[in-house]
Scaffold this motif. Structure first.
Motif, PDB file in Angstrom:
ATOM      1  N   ARG A   1      -5.144   7.939   6.447  1.00 49.16           N
ATOM      2  CA  ARG A   1      -5.597   7.184   5.294  1.00 49.16           C
ATOM      3  C   ARG A   1      -4.564   6.187   4.918  1.00 49.16           C
ATOM      4  O   ARG A   1      -5.037   5.016   4.768  1.00 49.16           O
ATOM      5  CB  ARG A   1      -5.774   8.223   3.843  1.00 49.16           C
ATOM      6  CG  ARG A   1      -7.104   9.087   4.281  1.00 49.16           C
ATOM      7  CD  ARG A   1      -8.316   8.302   4.754  1.00 49.16           C
ATOM      8  NE  ARG A   1      -9.490   9.282   4.780  1.00 49.16           N
ATOM      9  CZ  ARG A   1     -10.485   9.050   5.591  1.00 49.16           C
ATOM     10  NH1 ARG A   1     -10.418   8.444   6.640  1.00 49.16           N
ATOM     11  NH2 ARG A   1     -11.481  10.180   5.317  1.00 49.16           N
TER      12      ARG A   1
ATOM     13  N   GLY B   1      -7.408  13.421   1.507  1.00 45.68           N
ATOM     14  CA  GLY B   1      -8.253  12.569   2.131  1.00 45.68           C
ATOM     15  C   GLY B   1      -9.229  13.064   2.943  1.00 45.68           C
ATOM     16  O   GLY B   1     -10.312  11.930   3.450  1.00 45.68           O
TER      17      GLY B   1
ATOM     18  N   THR C   1      -7.185   4.095  -0.648  1.00 50.45           N
ATOM     19  CA  THR C   1      -7.872   5.072   0.497  1.00 50.45           C
ATOM     20  C   THR C   1      -9.393   4.784   0.353  1.00 50.45           C
ATOM     21  O   THR C   1     -10.008   4.377  -0.841  1.00 50.45           O
ATOM     22  CB  THR C   1      -7.402   6.542   0.226  1.00 50.45           C
ATOM     23  OG1 THR C   1      -7.913   6.931  -1.169  1.00 50.45           O
ATOM     24  CG2 THR C   1      -5.992   6.598   0.104  1.00 50.45           C
TER      25      THR C   1
END
Length: 234
Positions: free
Chosen positions: A67, A94, A153
């Motif tokens: 990420r 993530g 992200t």
């Protein structure tokens, strides 16, 4: 479409690979020790699957590294750990999904396809959002306010997108959870607060120059205040 399976026991992953191939996917194996981050860069897969996360937590760090490096493809964890804390750790690192073993293969494929479809829809129809001077590019996962640029992200960008869609209106924690994590079996709403914390930290520079800020509206949820912190402080 190529699915990358990160698996420490390549023999054990054979059944999963054969099933995915039967569903029309190409499959590539890589072991954790083989630097999967570099493999992802080289292969550019449509999705990444961690099959049975490593005991030392290296899988979580690999996910975070992907990420941080700007990878946007769906990441799924398949794990024999059923503890809600393990599930939360995977999502907070993530991952898009965390599926506990044993699981139904048909359900796994359906969830994989759903994540791929969601990425496609997000990329095609909701690539760019604009509220006032704040612009969010979902494709590059960058937010812009004047000369200030912040990188997000995938999950942070999706969270900001929800707040921008409801600018100056509070969004309750449960609604955010349902939209981003509701189909993944994560039992704790705390994941919302964790990602709001991440987003607020990155938003510091935008807020500092008088841009929007994320406020907590007691009893109602969280809100993107597009008037800016300096205006609110007057």
């Amino acid at each position: 479409m190529n699915v990358l399976i990160i698996e420490n026991d390549l023999t054990a992953g054979g059944v999963l690979a054969e099933g995915l191939k039967a569903e029309g996917f190409d499959v590539t194996f890589v072991q954790e020790a083989e630097d999967p981050v570099e493999t992802v860069k080289a292969l550019n897969p449509c999705a990444v699957v961690f099959d049975t996360p490593a005991a030392d937590g290296s899988d979580l760090e690999t996910c975070r590294a992907m990420r941080r490096n700007g990878r946007t493809e769906p990441i799924l964890f398949l794990s024999d750990r059923h503890d809600p804390a393990d599930r939360a750790h995977g999502l907070m690192a993530g991952a898009d999904d965390y599926i506990a073993k044993p699981f139904e293969f048909d359900e796994f494929v359906a969830r994989l396809r759903a994540h791929l479809m969601h990425r496609s829809i997000s990329g095609d129809s909701r690539e760019r959002r604009k509220v006032g001077q704040l612009v969010l590019d979902m494709h590059t996962r960058q937010a812009h306010f004047g000369k200030v640029h912040i990188r997000l992200t995938q999950r942070e960008a999706e969270l900001l997108g929800i707040l921008m869609d409801n600018a100056n209106q509070p969004v309750c924690r449960g609604s955010i959870y349902d939209q981003l994590w509701g189909d993944q079996g994560c039992t704790s709403l705390n994941v919302v607060d964790v990602y709001l914390g991440y987003l607020r930290t990155k938003f510091t520079e935008i807020t500092r120059v008088g841009g929007p800020f994320i406020s907590t509206v007691r009893g109602r949820g969280f809100m993107l205040d597009i008037n800016g912190y300096k205006c609110a402080a007057r």
